[in-house]
Design a protein around this motif. Sequence first.
Motif, PDB file in Angstrom:
ATOM      1  N   ARG A   1     -48.366  54.494  18.145  1.00 49.04           N
ATOM      2  CA  ARG A   1     -47.643  55.672  18.637  1.00 49.04           C
ATOM      3  C   ARG A   1     -48.268  56.964  18.119  1.00 49.04           C
ATOM      4  N   GLU A   2     -48.643  56.970  16.849  1.00 47.24           N
ATOM      5  CA  GLU A   2     -49.266  58.169  16.272  1.00 47.24           C
ATOM      6  C   GLU A   2     -50.588  58.469  16.970  1.00 47.24           C
ATOM      7  N   TRP A   3     -51.382  57.443  17.175  1.00 44.25           N
ATOM      8  CA  TRP A   3     -52.670  57.631  17.828  1.00 44.25           C
ATOM      9  C   TRP A   3     -52.488  58.103  19.269  1.00 44.25           C
TER      10      TRP A   3
ATOM     11  N   ARG B   1     -48.107  59.997  24.201  1.00 42.06           N
ATOM     12  CA  ARG B   1     -46.968  59.408  23.476  1.00 42.06           C
ATOM     13  C   ARG B   1     -45.951  58.772  24.410  1.00 42.06           C
ATOM     14  N   ALA B   2     -45.749  59.354  25.589  1.00 50.26           N
ATOM     15  CA  ALA B   2     -44.743  58.836  26.524  1.00 50.26           C
ATOM     16  C   ALA B   2     -45.055  57.417  26.976  1.00 50.26           C
ATOM     17  N   LYS B   3     -46.314  57.020  26.947  1.00 48.69           N
ATOM     18  CA  LYS B   3     -46.684  55.667  27.374  1.00 48.69           C
ATOM     19  C   LYS B   3     -46.173  54.597  26.417  1.00 48.69           C
ATOM     20  N   VAL B   4     -45.889  54.962  25.180  1.00 43.12           N
ATOM     21  CA  VAL B   4     -45.424  53.986  24.191  1.00 43.12           C
ATOM     22  C   VAL B   4     -44.043  54.374  23.641  1.00 43.12           C
ATOM     23  N   LYS B   5     -43.209  54.951  24.492  1.00 49.62           N
ATOM     24  CA  LYS B   5     -41.853  55.283  24.057  1.00 49.62           C
ATOM     25  C   LYS B   5     -41.039  53.997  23.927  1.00 49.62           C
ATOM     26  N   VAL B   6     -39.929  54.093  23.224  1.00 50.20           N
ATOM     27  CA  VAL B   6     -39.092  52.923  22.965  1.00 50.20           C
ATOM     28  C   VAL B   6     -38.604  52.346  24.293  1.00 50.20           C
TER      29      VAL B   6
ATOM     30  N   TYR C   1     -45.920  47.318  24.107  1.00 54.34           N
ATOM     31  CA  TYR C   1     -46.437  48.639  23.759  1.00 54.34           C
ATOM     32  C   TYR C   1     -47.965  48.667  23.841  1.00 54.34           C
ATOM     33  N   LEU C   2     -48.587  47.604  23.372  1.00 50.89           N
ATOM     34  CA  LEU C   2     -50.051  47.516  23.428  1.00 50.89           C
ATOM     35  C   LEU C   2     -50.530  47.489  24.877  1.00 50.89           C
TER      36      LEU C   2
END
Length: 190
Positions: free
Chosen positions: A109-111, A118-123, A174-175
């Motif tokens: 998420r940080e990367w 960031r939106a691509k790996v939101k909860v 997420y990955l």
Amino acid sequence: MRLTVPTLLTLLRIVLIPVLVLVVYLPYKWTNFAAAAVFALASVTDWLDGWIARRFNQYSAFGAFLDPVADKLMVAVALLLIVQQHPTKWMALWAAVIVGREIAVSALREWMAELGQRAKVKVATIGKIKTIVQMVALVCLLYREPFANLPVFYIGEWLLAGAALLTLWSGFAYLYAAWPTLRAERASAE
């Protein structure tokens, strides 16, 4: 820095971490009940701070940073305490899977945030389900004793195994969501 109610609840969750550790090591018979209650309270504040932030528009940058940190710290400490009290290979494996995934997804998420993605790996929903199963499992494992003829610890073990599997599933989700960005970065580096 503005301290909102959700941020105060998150800070309370962090303050409850040493309380949990202290309670677990107290030499009394009721400490399992108290430890489960402390963790349950922390879990409720996790849900409540998000609900209040959304309902009353009480977002803050500090709160957005601190909330996932508080969650991960509370879960990691609870897992550490549980594995120490019940040092089995399965308990250690499930704890390692959960903590390892949390570290990996946080780094991802940080990367992705640094890349503006960031939106691509939101909860996702699976992450929320995983959190619920994990929190119930940890409350059961901290409580340990049978309740109304229910084998609470045994239920907690199975729920923790389920949480670990959901952890892997959500981690892969997420990955997968980040994979196009990961591939694009690698291709541009070559």
